[in-house]
Motif scaffolding. Structure first.
Motif, PDB file in Angstrom:
ATOM      1  N   GLU A 158      33.547  39.291  40.137  1.00  0.00           N
ATOM      2  CA  GLU A 158      32.529  39.548  39.116  1.00  0.00           C
ATOM      3  C   GLU A 158      31.374  40.386  39.648  1.00  0.00           C
ATOM      4  O   GLU A 158      30.714  41.098  38.895  1.00  0.00           O
ATOM      5  CB  GLU A 158      32.011  38.215  38.569  1.00  0.00           C
ATOM      6  CG  GLU A 158      31.122  38.344  37.348  1.00  0.00           C
ATOM      7  CD  GLU A 158      30.792  37.004  36.729  1.00  0.00           C
ATOM      8  OE1 GLU A 158      29.992  36.985  35.780  1.00  0.00           O
ATOM      9  OE2 GLU A 158      31.330  35.983  37.208  1.00  0.00           O
ATOM     10  N   TRP A 159      31.116  40.320  40.965  1.00  0.00           N
ATOM     11  CA  TRP A 159      29.955  41.012  41.530  1.00  0.00           C
ATOM     12  C   TRP A 159      30.166  42.512  41.685  1.00  0.00           C
ATOM     13  O   TRP A 159      29.219  43.247  42.006  1.00  0.00           O
ATOM     14  CB  TRP A 159      29.580  40.418  42.886  1.00  0.00           C
ATOM     15  CG  TRP A 159      30.692  40.384  43.902  1.00  0.00           C
ATOM     16  CD1 TRP A 159      31.437  39.300  44.250  1.00  0.00           C
ATOM     17  CD2 TRP A 159      31.177  41.468  44.704  1.00  0.00           C
ATOM     18  NE1 TRP A 159      32.366  39.634  45.227  1.00  0.00           N
ATOM     19  CE2 TRP A 159      32.228  40.958  45.518  1.00  0.00           C
ATOM     20  CE3 TRP A 159      30.837  42.818  44.827  1.00  0.00           C
ATOM     21  CZ2 TRP A 159      32.924  41.758  46.429  1.00  0.00           C
ATOM     22  CZ3 TRP A 159      31.540  43.614  45.730  1.00  0.00           C
ATOM     23  CH2 TRP A 159      32.567  43.079  46.523  1.00  0.00           C
ATOM     24  N   ILE A 162      37.760  41.952  29.856  1.00  0.00           N
ATOM     25  CA  ILE A 162      37.545  41.821  31.303  1.00  0.00           C
ATOM     26  C   ILE A 162      38.128  40.509  31.803  1.00  0.00           C
ATOM     27  O   ILE A 162      37.891  39.449  31.228  1.00  0.00           O
ATOM     28  CB  ILE A 162      36.047  41.871  31.654  1.00  0.00           C
ATOM     29  CG1 ILE A 162      35.381  43.124  31.059  1.00  0.00           C
ATOM     30  CG2 ILE A 162      35.855  41.847  33.169  1.00  0.00           C
ATOM     31  CD1 ILE A 162      33.880  43.175  31.289  1.00  0.00           C
ATOM     32  N   GLN A 163      38.898  40.612  32.888  1.00  0.00           N
ATOM     33  CA  GLN A 163      39.421  39.427  33.568  1.00  0.00           C
ATOM     34  C   GLN A 163      39.206  39.586  35.068  1.00  0.00           C
ATOM     35  O   GLN A 163      39.317  40.691  35.602  1.00  0.00           O
ATOM     36  CB  GLN A 163      40.909  39.224  33.281  1.00  0.00           C
ATOM     37  CG  GLN A 163      41.227  38.840  31.849  1.00  0.00           C
ATOM     38  CD  GLN A 163      40.772  37.427  31.501  1.00  0.00           C
ATOM     39  OE1 GLN A 163      40.483  36.622  32.379  1.00  0.00           O
ATOM     40  NE2 GLN A 163      40.708  37.135  30.209  1.00  0.00           N
ATOM     41  N   TYR A 164      38.894  38.468  35.739  1.00  0.00           N
ATOM     42  CA  TYR A 164      38.639  38.486  37.179  1.00  0.00           C
ATOM     43  C   TYR A 164      39.739  37.724  37.916  1.00  0.00           C
ATOM     44  O   TYR A 164      40.024  36.572  37.610  1.00  0.00           O
ATOM     45  CB  TYR A 164      37.275  37.866  37.481  1.00  0.00           C
ATOM     46  CG  TYR A 164      36.139  38.617  36.827  1.00  0.00           C
ATOM     47  CD1 TYR A 164      35.655  39.801  37.377  1.00  0.00           C
ATOM     48  CD2 TYR A 164      35.566  38.144  35.646  1.00  0.00           C
ATOM     49  CE1 TYR A 164      34.622  40.501  36.778  1.00  0.00           C
ATOM     50  CE2 TYR A 164      34.533  38.837  35.032  1.00  0.00           C
ATOM     51  CZ  TYR A 164      34.063  40.018  35.604  1.00  0.00           C
ATOM     52  OH  TYR A 164      33.040  40.711  34.998  1.00  0.00           O
ATOM     53  N   ILE A 207      32.242  47.350  37.732  1.00  0.00           N
ATOM     54  CA  ILE A 207      32.664  46.694  36.489  1.00  0.00           C
ATOM     55  C   ILE A 207      31.599  46.848  35.413  1.00  0.00           C
ATOM     56  O   ILE A 207      31.885  47.245  34.276  1.00  0.00           O
ATOM     57  CB  ILE A 207      32.964  45.202  36.750  1.00  0.00           C
ATOM     58  CG1 ILE A 207      33.986  45.052  37.889  1.00  0.00           C
ATOM     59  CG2 ILE A 207      33.458  44.541  35.478  1.00  0.00           C
ATOM     60  CD1 ILE A 207      35.212  45.907  37.743  1.00  0.00           C
ATOM     61  N   GLU A 208      30.369  46.557  35.773  1.00  0.00           N
ATOM     62  CA  GLU A 208      29.273  46.747  34.826  1.00  0.00           C
ATOM     63  C   GLU A 208      29.154  48.218  34.436  1.00  0.00           C
ATOM     64  O   GLU A 208      28.929  48.554  33.269  1.00  0.00           O
ATOM     65  CB  GLU A 208      27.957  46.256  35.423  1.00  0.00           C
ATOM     66  CG  GLU A 208      26.770  46.394  34.477  1.00  0.00           C
ATOM     67  CD  GLU A 208      25.476  45.908  35.087  1.00  0.00           C
ATOM     68  OE1 GLU A 208      24.434  46.029  34.413  1.00  0.00           O
ATOM     69  OE2 GLU A 208      25.485  45.419  36.234  1.00  0.00           O
ATOM     70  N   ASN A 230      39.600  37.130  41.174  1.00  0.00           N
ATOM     71  CA  ASN A 230      38.962  36.389  42.276  1.00  0.00           C
ATOM     72  C   ASN A 230      39.724  36.546  43.591  1.00  0.00           C
ATOM     73  O   ASN A 230      39.793  35.621  44.407  1.00  0.00           O
ATOM     74  CB  ASN A 230      38.780  34.915  41.912  1.00  0.00           C
ATOM     75  CG  ASN A 230      37.752  34.727  40.811  1.00  0.00           C
ATOM     76  OD1 ASN A 230      36.681  35.319  40.852  1.00  0.00           O
ATOM     77  ND2 ASN A 230      38.087  33.940  39.803  1.00  0.00           N
TER      78      ASN A 230
END
Length: 324
Positions: free
Chosen positions: A159-160, A182-184, A164-165, A186
Motif C-alpha cells: 500500500e505504501w 486496487i488490490q494489494y 499507486i497513488e 503484500n
C-alpha cells in the motif's frame, strides 16, 4: 643501524596510513550485491544485476552477488563472505536491507552500504530513492486514455508504494468516470495471489492492468496478452513480452543508479543519508509505447513528461485535461 630502523618504521607507518585513508575515503575495491529473490526475474532483480555488471565494466573491479538473501542472519553471512573477499561497497537490492545494514554497519566500518527506497539512515549507509509518484501518474494517464470499459486495475505489492497513488491520480485526471480497482498482494513475489486478483478483475471487465510488483508483473502481463487486454509494464521496459499488450512501462533505471553511486563513492563523494531521483535525473522514464497507442496519445503523454521534467509539476497541478 638504529637510525635506519627508525626511518624504515616511519616509512611503513606512512604507507599503512595512506592505505587506510584511501580505503576509508571510498576508493572502490570490490563490489557486492544482495538480492531478495533472483537476478533472472526480467524486472527488478535483473536490473540490479545489469547495474552490477556495468560497475565491473566501468570501474574494472571484481563484483559478486548473492541471491535469496531475506533475513538479517543471511545478510550478515553474506556480508562476512564479501568482506573476506575484500568488498568495500555493498548494494542491498531492496528496502528491507536498510534496517539490516543499520544494525550491522558498526561491525564493518570500512564498508559502504547502499540500498533502495527506504528511510533508514546512518553512518556508512546511503539510500537511493526513486520518486515513483510521477511515473505512476503518467501510467495512469495512458491507461485512462486507452480503457474502453472504464475499468482499470492496479495489482500492487504494498500500500505504501507512491506509484499507486500516482496512478490513481493519473486515471482520475484524464477520466474521472473510470473506476480504479486496487488490490494489494503484500509481497513482491506472491505470483499466485497476484494472479488470483488478476482473474477476479478480468471477470469484472478490467481491460488495463498495472501489475506494480517486480516478482509478478511478467506473469500478469503474459495473462493479459492471452486475454487480449492491456497492461502497463513495471520497473523494466516490458514491451518485449508483447507490443500489442504493453501500452508502455514505468521504468526505473536501477542499473544507471548503481554506476552513479559507485562512481561517486570511488571519488569519495557519495554522502550518507537519503538521495532522491526522478525523471529529471534520467533514471526514471516511460518505456516504448505499444503498437495500439495512437500517435496523438503518445504525443500527449510525451509532452506531459517533458513539461514535468522542466517544471516539476504534474498535469493536474497546472491544468485541466480538457485544455490539453
Amino acid at each position: 643501524m638504529k637510525l635506519r630502523w627508525l626511518v624504515f618504521m616511519g616509512i611503513l607507518v606512512l604507507a599503512l596510513t595512506g592505505c587506510t585513508q584511501t580505503f576509508g575515503q571510498g576508493k572502490v575495491q570490490k563490489v557486492g550485491m544482495l538480492v531478495e529473490s533472483t537476478v533472472h526475474d526480467q524486472a527488478w532483480g535483473q536490473k540490479g544485476y545489469e547495474g552490477l555488471l556495468k560497475i565491473k565494466e566501468e570501474l574494472n573491479v571484481d563484483v559478486y552477488f548473492k541471491e535469496s538473501v531475506q533475513s538479517q542472519l543471511e545478510t550478515q553471512q553474506a556480508i562476512e563472505e564479501f568482506a573476506d573477499k575484500g568488498v568495500n561497497l555493498i548494494f542491498g537490492h531492496g528496502s528491507r536491507y536498510g534496517q539490516y545494514f543499520q544494525e550491522l554497519r558498526q561491525e564493518y566500518p570500512d564498508i559502504r552500504f547502499v540500498y533502495f527506497n527506504g528511510s533508514v539512515k546512518g553512518k556508512n549507509i546511503t539510500s537511493l530513492n526513486f520518486n515513483a509518484h510521477a511515473m505512476g501518474f503518467f501510467g495512469g494517464m495512458l491507461s485512462a486514455k486507452m480503457t474502453e470499459s472504464n475499468q482499470v486495475g492496479i495489482i500492487a505489492a504494498f500500500e505504501w508504494q507512491p506509484e499507486i497513488e500516482g496512478f490513481y491520480e493519473g486515471v482520475n485526471y484524464v477520466k474521472p468516470e473510470a473506476e480504479v480497482n486496487i488490490q494489494y498482494v503484500n509481497s513482491w513475489n506472491d505470483t499466485d495471489r497476484a494472479l488470483y486478483y488478476y482473474e477476479r478483475m478480468q471477470r469484472m471487465g478490467v481491460d488495463v492492468f498495472y501489475p506494480a510488483g517486480d516478482g509478478f508483473s511478467v506473469p500478469i502481463i503474459e495473462e493479459a496478452k492471452s486475454n487480449n487486454v492491456n497492461a502497463i509494464g513495471y520497473v523494466s521496459d516490458q514491451s518485449n513480452i508483447g507490443s500489442s499488450t504493453v501500452l508502455t512501462s514505468t521504468v526505473q533505471h536501477v542499473d544507471k543508479l548503481y554506476v552513479l553511486a559507485a562512481e561517486k563513492y570511488n571519488k569519495g563523494k557519495l554522502p550518507d543519508g537519503i538521495l532522491n531521483f526522478d525523471f529529471q535525473d534520467n533514471v526514471i522514464t516511460l518505456g516504448e509505447f505499444g503498437d495500439q497507442v495512437p500517435e496523438n496519445i503518445r504525443n500527449l503523454i510525451t509532452s506531459a513528461v517533458e513539461e514535468y521534467k522542466e517544471t516539476g509539476l504534474l498535469p493536474n497541478e497546472i491544468s485541466n485535461p480538457d485544455e490539453s
